[in-house]
Scaffold this motif. Sequence first.
Motif, PDB file in Angstrom:
ATOM      1  N   ALA A  48       0.803  -1.229   0.000  1.00  7.16           N
ATOM      2  CA  ALA A  48       0.000   0.000   0.000  1.00  7.16           C
ATOM      3  C   ALA A  48       0.834   1.277   0.000  1.00  7.16           C
ATOM      4  O   ALA A  48       0.288   2.376  -0.084  1.00  7.16           O
ATOM      5  CB  ALA A  48      -0.917   0.000   1.227  1.00  7.16           C
ATOM      6  N   THR A  49       2.139   1.160   0.040  1.00  2.00           N
ATOM      7  CA  THR A  49       3.011   2.336   0.066  1.00  2.00           C
ATOM      8  C   THR A  49       2.885   3.103  -1.257  1.00  2.00           C
ATOM      9  O   THR A  49       2.939   2.499  -2.330  1.00  2.00           O
ATOM     10  CB  THR A  49       4.480   1.917   0.275  1.00  2.00           C
ATOM     11  OG1 THR A  49       4.568   1.113   1.447  1.00  2.00           O
ATOM     12  CG2 THR A  49       5.387   3.123   0.417  1.00  2.00           C
ATOM     13  N   PRO A  50       2.740   4.423  -1.191  1.00  5.70           N
ATOM     14  CA  PRO A  50       2.668   5.209  -2.434  1.00  5.70           C
ATOM     15  C   PRO A  50       3.921   5.005  -3.299  1.00  5.70           C
ATOM     16  O   PRO A  50       5.049   5.062  -2.798  1.00  5.70           O
ATOM     17  CB  PRO A  50       2.569   6.651  -1.933  1.00  5.70           C
ATOM     18  CG  PRO A  50       1.990   6.540  -0.556  1.00  5.70           C
ATOM     19  CD  PRO A  50       2.545   5.255   0.007  1.00  5.70           C
ATOM     20  N   ALA A  51       3.697   4.756  -4.565  1.00  8.51           N
ATOM     21  CA  ALA A  51       4.793   4.467  -5.490  1.00  8.51           C
ATOM     22  C   ALA A  51       5.799   5.608  -5.563  1.00  8.51           C
ATOM     23  O   ALA A  51       7.013   5.364  -5.622  1.00  8.51           O
ATOM     24  CB  ALA A  51       4.240   4.153  -6.873  1.00  8.51           C
ATOM     25  N   LEU A  52       5.332   6.851  -5.562  1.00  7.22           N
ATOM     26  CA  LEU A  52       6.248   7.985  -5.645  1.00  7.22           C
ATOM     27  C   LEU A  52       7.149   8.062  -4.410  1.00  7.22           C
ATOM     28  O   LEU A  52       8.317   8.430  -4.512  1.00  7.22           O
ATOM     29  CB  LEU A  52       5.473   9.297  -5.834  1.00  7.22           C
ATOM     30  CG  LEU A  52       4.711   9.415  -7.151  1.00  7.22           C
ATOM     31  CD1 LEU A  52       3.901  10.708  -7.189  1.00  7.22           C
ATOM     32  CD2 LEU A  52       5.649   9.324  -8.339  1.00  7.22           C
TER      33      LEU A  52
END
Length: 187
Positions: A48-52
């Motif tokens: 779930a970690t934001p890709a950016l």
Amino acid sequence: MKTLPLSRLDTADHLVTPREFDDIEQDSPALSLMTDFRQHRPHAVSAATPALWVARLMATEEVDSKLVVDHHRDFIGLLTRERLSEQSLLAAQVTQGIDRESLTAADLMLPRAAMPVLDYKDLAKATVADLVATLQEAGEPYCLVRDHEHQQIRGLISMRELSERLHQQLSVKPKSSVLKVLNHALN
């Protein structure tokens, strides 16, 4: 028991990396190029970690890839610098119809089922030349290493790291291009 002598660092002392040495050759054991998870904690991020955010983290840590894990810490995929490139982000935005800030590690990762795997026993009998030829033939820049006997994901091999350690430019031909993905999504 004895006490070992302690001293201070000299100003000329510096951190070393494996890239500084010429100790790996084509006939070296292939295991010498595996990141062994029994010895090194794997670089991992939550699905779930934001890709950016992952892209910035990888740049800061100077790593090529992160294993992606679910909320149980089970391995579900691999996220690489290539999969976080501008082109890949754009392709994911188009195919998934969401803005780039909403993309997560799970959205861009190479799923576990798509990862090529070498068996630890086979790798233990191979040379670096065998490993390079295998990855180039398969067109794979990354490969997991599995200890089948113990049902463990034992390690990861990166073609980029192979190149750096061998001090040679090695490459693989990509299987599909971002342009193909975009064309398919737009049609």
